[in-house]
Every structure is written in structure tokens, then in C-alpha cells.
Write a protein that holds these residues in place. Sequence first.
Motif, PDB file in Angstrom:
ATOM      1  N   THR A 158     -29.093  -4.427  -2.771  1.00  0.00           N
ATOM      2  CA  THR A 158     -28.261  -4.007  -1.625  1.00  0.00           C
ATOM      3  C   THR A 158     -26.993  -3.312  -2.108  1.00  0.00           C
ATOM      4  O   THR A 158     -26.578  -2.302  -1.548  1.00  0.00           O
ATOM      5  CB  THR A 158     -27.876  -5.222  -0.767  1.00  0.00           C
ATOM      6  OG1 THR A 158     -27.314  -6.208  -1.624  1.00  0.00           O
ATOM      7  CG2 THR A 158     -29.080  -5.792  -0.035  1.00  0.00           C
ATOM      8  N   LEU A 159     -26.404  -3.857  -3.166  1.00  0.00           N
ATOM      9  CA  LEU A 159     -25.178  -3.247  -3.699  1.00  0.00           C
ATOM     10  C   LEU A 159     -25.481  -1.865  -4.277  1.00  0.00           C
ATOM     11  O   LEU A 159     -24.728  -0.905  -4.096  1.00  0.00           O
ATOM     12  CB  LEU A 159     -24.553  -4.156  -4.763  1.00  0.00           C
ATOM     13  CG  LEU A 159     -23.282  -3.625  -5.437  1.00  0.00           C
ATOM     14  CD1 LEU A 159     -22.187  -3.367  -4.407  1.00  0.00           C
ATOM     15  CD2 LEU A 159     -22.779  -4.584  -6.502  1.00  0.00           C
ATOM     16  N   GLU A 160     -26.624  -1.779  -4.941  1.00  0.00           N
ATOM     17  CA  GLU A 160     -27.022  -0.505  -5.533  1.00  0.00           C
ATOM     18  C   GLU A 160     -27.171   0.549  -4.436  1.00  0.00           C
ATOM     19  O   GLU A 160     -26.731   1.694  -4.591  1.00  0.00           O
ATOM     20  CB  GLU A 160     -28.331  -0.681  -6.293  1.00  0.00           C
ATOM     21  CG  GLU A 160     -28.660   0.555  -7.136  1.00  0.00           C
ATOM     22  CD  GLU A 160     -29.878   0.340  -8.020  1.00  0.00           C
ATOM     23  OE1 GLU A 160     -30.493  -0.739  -7.923  1.00  0.00           O
ATOM     24  OE2 GLU A 160     -30.210   1.241  -8.778  1.00  0.00           O
ATOM     25  N   ALA A 161     -27.794   0.123  -3.307  1.00  0.00           N
ATOM     26  CA  ALA A 161     -28.003   1.061  -2.198  1.00  0.00           C
ATOM     27  C   ALA A 161     -26.664   1.530  -1.649  1.00  0.00           C
ATOM     28  O   ALA A 161     -26.473   2.729  -1.369  1.00  0.00           O
ATOM     29  CB  ALA A 161     -28.822   0.375  -1.110  1.00  0.00           C
ATOM     30  N   ARG A 162     -25.724   0.614  -1.533  1.00  0.00           N
ATOM     31  CA  ARG A 162     -24.407   0.978  -1.001  1.00  0.00           C
ATOM     32  C   ARG A 162     -23.667   1.910  -1.960  1.00  0.00           C
ATOM     33  O   ARG A 162     -22.997   2.851  -1.554  1.00  0.00           O
ATOM     34  CB  ARG A 162     -23.569  -0.289  -0.771  1.00  0.00           C
ATOM     35  CG  ARG A 162     -23.787  -0.885   0.614  1.00  0.00           C
ATOM     36  CD  ARG A 162     -22.750  -1.941   0.891  1.00  0.00           C
ATOM     37  NE  ARG A 162     -23.331  -3.265   0.845  1.00  0.00           N
ATOM     38  CZ  ARG A 162     -22.649  -4.383   0.859  1.00  0.00           C
ATOM     39  NH1 ARG A 162     -21.346  -4.350   0.870  1.00  0.00           N
ATOM     40  NH2 ARG A 162     -23.239  -5.551   0.842  1.00  0.00           N
ATOM     41  N   LEU A 163     -23.791   1.626  -3.248  1.00  0.00           N
ATOM     42  CA  LEU A 163     -23.127   2.470  -4.251  1.00  0.00           C
ATOM     43  C   LEU A 163     -23.699   3.886  -4.243  1.00  0.00           C
ATOM     44  O   LEU A 163     -22.955   4.867  -4.362  1.00  0.00           O
ATOM     45  CB  LEU A 163     -23.289   1.853  -5.651  1.00  0.00           C
ATOM     46  CG  LEU A 163     -22.479   0.585  -5.907  1.00  0.00           C
ATOM     47  CD1 LEU A 163     -22.863  -0.037  -7.235  1.00  0.00           C
ATOM     48  CD2 LEU A 163     -20.977   0.895  -5.907  1.00  0.00           C
ATOM     49  N   LEU A 164     -24.999   3.958  -4.073  1.00  0.00           N
ATOM     50  CA  LEU A 164     -25.637   5.276  -4.040  1.00  0.00           C
ATOM     51  C   LEU A 164     -25.223   6.078  -2.815  1.00  0.00           C
ATOM     52  O   LEU A 164     -25.244   7.318  -2.826  1.00  0.00           O
ATOM     53  CB  LEU A 164     -27.160   5.120  -4.076  1.00  0.00           C
ATOM     54  CG  LEU A 164     -27.731   4.693  -5.437  1.00  0.00           C
ATOM     55  CD1 LEU A 164     -29.206   4.344  -5.323  1.00  0.00           C
ATOM     56  CD2 LEU A 164     -27.519   5.787  -6.479  1.00  0.00           C
ATOM     57  N   ALA A 165     -24.833   5.328  -1.763  1.00  0.00           N
ATOM     58  CA  ALA A 165     -24.440   6.000  -0.517  1.00  0.00           C
ATOM     59  C   ALA A 165     -23.053   6.623  -0.617  1.00  0.00           C
ATOM     60  O   ALA A 165     -22.685   7.462   0.209  1.00  0.00           O
ATOM     61  CB  ALA A 165     -24.475   5.001   0.632  1.00  0.00           C
ATOM     62  N   ILE A 166     -22.285   6.241  -1.616  1.00  0.00           N
ATOM     63  CA  ILE A 166     -20.937   6.809  -1.759  1.00  0.00           C
ATOM     64  C   ILE A 166     -21.070   8.240  -2.241  1.00  0.00           C
ATOM     65  O   ILE A 166     -21.718   8.500  -3.247  1.00  0.00           O
ATOM     66  CB  ILE A 166     -20.101   5.981  -2.764  1.00  0.00           C
ATOM     67  CG1 ILE A 166     -19.939   4.556  -2.255  1.00  0.00           C
ATOM     68  CG2 ILE A 166     -18.750   6.630  -3.015  1.00  0.00           C
ATOM     69  CD1 ILE A 166     -19.322   3.620  -3.263  1.00  0.00           C
ATOM     70  N   PRO A 167     -20.423   9.199  -1.534  1.00  0.00           N
ATOM     71  CA  PRO A 167     -20.551  10.606  -1.932  1.00  0.00           C
ATOM     72  C   PRO A 167     -19.858  10.881  -3.267  1.00  0.00           C
ATOM     73  O   PRO A 167     -18.832  10.276  -3.566  1.00  0.00           O
ATOM     74  CB  PRO A 167     -19.868  11.356  -0.777  1.00  0.00           C
ATOM     75  CG  PRO A 167     -18.966  10.370  -0.153  1.00  0.00           C
ATOM     76  CD  PRO A 167     -19.593   9.037  -0.337  1.00  0.00           C
ATOM     77  N   ASP A 168     -20.441  11.767  -4.014  1.00  0.00           N
ATOM     78  CA  ASP A 168     -19.876  12.161  -5.303  1.00  0.00           C
ATOM     79  C   ASP A 168     -18.601  12.965  -5.064  1.00  0.00           C
ATOM     80  O   ASP A 168     -18.568  13.858  -4.235  1.00  0.00           O
ATOM     81  CB  ASP A 168     -20.899  13.016  -6.050  1.00  0.00           C
ATOM     82  CG  ASP A 168     -20.433  13.275  -7.466  1.00  0.00           C
ATOM     83  OD1 ASP A 168     -19.560  12.515  -7.936  1.00  0.00           O
ATOM     84  OD2 ASP A 168     -20.944  14.217  -8.077  1.00  0.00           O
ATOM     85  N   GLN A 169     -17.531  12.652  -5.731  1.00  0.00           N
ATOM     86  CA  GLN A 169     -16.267  13.368  -5.528  1.00  0.00           C
ATOM     87  C   GLN A 169     -15.870  14.070  -6.811  1.00  0.00           C
ATOM     88  O   GLN A 169     -16.120  13.567  -7.909  1.00  0.00           O
ATOM     89  CB  GLN A 169     -15.165  12.376  -5.110  1.00  0.00           C
ATOM     90  CG  GLN A 169     -15.429  11.767  -3.747  1.00  0.00           C
ATOM     91  CD  GLN A 169     -14.352  10.765  -3.365  1.00  0.00           C
ATOM     92  OE1 GLN A 169     -13.467  10.480  -4.131  1.00  0.00           O
ATOM     93  NE2 GLN A 169     -14.465  10.246  -2.164  1.00  0.00           N
ATOM     94  N   SER A 170     -15.215  15.222  -6.638  1.00  0.00           N
ATOM     95  CA  SER A 170     -14.895  16.026  -7.813  1.00  0.00           C
ATOM     96  C   SER A 170     -13.938  15.309  -8.759  1.00  0.00           C
ATOM     97  O   SER A 170     -14.038  15.440  -9.978  1.00  0.00           O
ATOM     98  CB  SER A 170     -14.289  17.354  -7.359  1.00  0.00           C
ATOM     99  OG  SER A 170     -13.120  17.095  -6.599  1.00  0.00           O
ATOM    100  N   GLN A 171     -12.980  14.556  -8.154  1.00  0.00           N
ATOM    101  CA  GLN A 171     -11.995  13.918  -9.045  1.00  0.00           C
ATOM    102  C   GLN A 171     -12.579  12.750  -9.836  1.00  0.00           C
ATOM    103  O   GLN A 171     -11.968  12.286 -10.790  1.00  0.00           O
ATOM    104  CB  GLN A 171     -10.747  13.452  -8.269  1.00  0.00           C
ATOM    105  CG  GLN A 171     -10.951  12.340  -7.305  1.00  0.00           C
ATOM    106  CD  GLN A 171     -11.144  12.886  -5.904  1.00  0.00           C
ATOM    107  OE1 GLN A 171     -11.759  13.935  -5.709  1.00  0.00           O
ATOM    108  NE2 GLN A 171     -10.630  12.176  -4.916  1.00  0.00           N
ATOM    109  N   SER A 172     -13.748  12.290  -9.395  1.00  0.00           N
ATOM    110  CA  SER A 172     -14.322  11.156 -10.105  1.00  0.00           C
ATOM    111  C   SER A 172     -14.663  11.532 -11.545  1.00  0.00           C
ATOM    112  O   SER A 172     -14.680  10.691 -12.427  1.00  0.00           O
ATOM    113  CB  SER A 172     -15.559  10.639  -9.379  1.00  0.00           C
ATOM    114  OG  SER A 172     -16.565  11.620  -9.432  1.00  0.00           O
TER     115      SER A 172
END
Lengths: 192, 182
Positions: free
Chosen positions: A71-85
Motif C-alpha cells: 500500500t505504501l509503495e502504491a502511494r509513493l508511486l502516485a506522487i508526481p515526479d518533480q524537477s527539484q527532486s
Amino acid sequence: MKDINKDLKKMNQQTFDDAIEELLAGDMDMQQAERLKQASASDQAMASTIIDAWALRKGLDELEIESVSATLEARLLAIPDQSQSQTRNNRFAWLNPANWQTGQSWAIGSALAMSLIIAIGINSQPNRAEILQAREDIRIALAYLGKSLNQADQLTRDELNQQMHKILAGQAPLRQPYRDIDNPVKIENIDL
Amino acid sequence: MNITLRKFTISLTVMLGLLLSSTGMTQTNEIKKLAGYVDFGDLTSSYGEPNVEINLGPSMLQFASAIIGDDDPEALAVMKGLKAIRVQIYNIDGNADAAIGQINKSRKQLETENWEQIVKVKKDGAETHVFMKMIDGKIEGMTVLVAGDKDQAVFINIIGNIDPKDLGKITESFDVDIDIDP
């Protein structure tokens, strides 16, 4: 070596912070390690900071890696990739377990920490002034000890002499009862 | 990280721990655990800070012993047997009550811990007590408690293997003047 000395003079808070960050990131090379070692030779606080950083780096390495729940993995994958990351990733690259395999930088950091630990250990030995003070303290302690024992010894001898004179003069019986604490001097036992 | 590197870092960690733990505080606590240690209590509320206070642990004693060198092996052997020297001297300004009270408290404690009293002298309100701690025939500590002499209360604790008859060997090496009059 000239470059190192030159760098040393230039080392300010910012360069020191950068060096610590490199140590934490496991990116330290031999020259940087030597610079830090030279700079911290006359600054115990700096040496302590370097050792702390190295200990933190080591502690992070020993963290166990646990698999992420589904479940945590799914939530993490849902976070959009950001340029500053990407920038942040570089800055905290040392947090990535994949980067913890940088054996060479580890060895350099460890060697630096080791030499500083030894240096601090040596510095913690007493200096000449402290040793001279300790000798003086021993002299004073022994003087008080000797004086106290001598006084007790002298009081005891005086009392024994007085009693002996009284016995020889017939003023006191040869056998005397044990004297109690109300007498001016009480000797229970002496073995000096 | 390979195993060799891990072993290396673990060794370093152990060394770091050992060095950081070897502080003065640790040493003081270690001294308190020794059989020859005596608790002098705290007389600062009655007499203020002691005018002489000496606390020498084993490492400092060994550094200080270097003055003896190899010229006097007997004195060096006596010093090597010592683990700590503690001295507290208070100015009692004619009022020995608190000091004698503390001495009585210490005496009771020493008696329960099977210390042997080898000297007990009382005269004109002054008291001198000397105790020794013996374990298996070996001296582990000596303490001298004096109150009322020349307006001073003297508490001395020598921890380690010290025989009073050997004191002369080290007093000469340290050029001690017994007739001090602080």
C-alpha cells in the motif's frame, strides 16, 4: 603539501561544512581528508565534529533495509515526479543504500576519523603542568598523612610513658582496668 | 559494503567508544567501586569548600610516579600498588562538631564494611582515627580521619595496596615535608 597549507589558511566555515557534507556523502578523497586532518590538528572541536560526522555516516550504513508494504509503495508511486527532486537527490545521495557501497571513500573517512580519534586520545593525556601538579598533590597528601600518623603515634607514646612513670613511682597499679572514653586520652589499639 | 570493510568500521566504532568512555567521570565512578574507597560525606554546608582537595586516580598517579624512575625500585613498587589518593581538608574554625559527626558516620560505615581500626585517639576534643581495609591478608585501602586538630578536619583515603610501614619509601622519593603547617 604547499597546496594543502594554502587551502588550510583559506578554510573557512563554508569549506569546512562542504567537507563534512562530502564525508557524510561518502565522496571524500585523500586530498580532502588530508586537508581536514591538517585543519583539525590544532582545533579539537573541529576534530570532534569530524568524528561525529563519521559516526553518523557509519550509523546510517548500519540501518537495516526493510521492504516497503504494497500500500505504501502504491502511494509513493502516485506522487508526481518533480524537477527539484533531482537536486535534492544529489544532495542526499548518501541516503541511497546503493551509494553506500563506496568502499574507497568509506576507507578514507574511516582512516581520517581513526587518526583524529588517536590524536584526541593523545591530547587527553596529562600535560607537563598537570603532572607537576599531581606530584605536588601527592606530596601534600603524604605530608598530611605522615603528620596525622605521627601525631597519633606521639600521643600514644606520651600516654604510655605517663602510665609507665606512674606505675614505677607506685602511683598506679601494674594492672589497670580498661579506661573509658571519659578519660582525657583513650587508646584502644595501635599498630604502626 | 564488503565484510572486511564492515569489520574495519566496527573496530573503529569500538575504539571510538572506548576513548569516549575513558573520561574523568568514568574514572571517578570506578574509584567509588573499589573496596578501599571511603565516603567522606559533604561538609561544605558547615565549613564551606575544603581548603585542600586532592583527587588523584590511577592514571595520574602513574604519570606522577615517573619522577621516581628506576633509581628507587621499592618506592616505585609502592606507587604501582596505589589506585587513588583522596584528601579533603576543611578549616573548622574552632567548631569540630560537624566534622566529628561526619567522622562518626564514616566510622559506622567502615565498621559495617569490615574495616579494621588500627588507631583511635581522643584528646582535648580532637580525634584521630585510622582504619585499614584488608581482603585476604592484603591491604586494599587506608583512611585517616582527624577532627579538631589546629582548627582543621582532615580526611585522607589511600586506595590500593599500601602498608603504613612503606610510606617512608615514597615520602623520601617525593621529598615530603611532614612538618607542614598550612
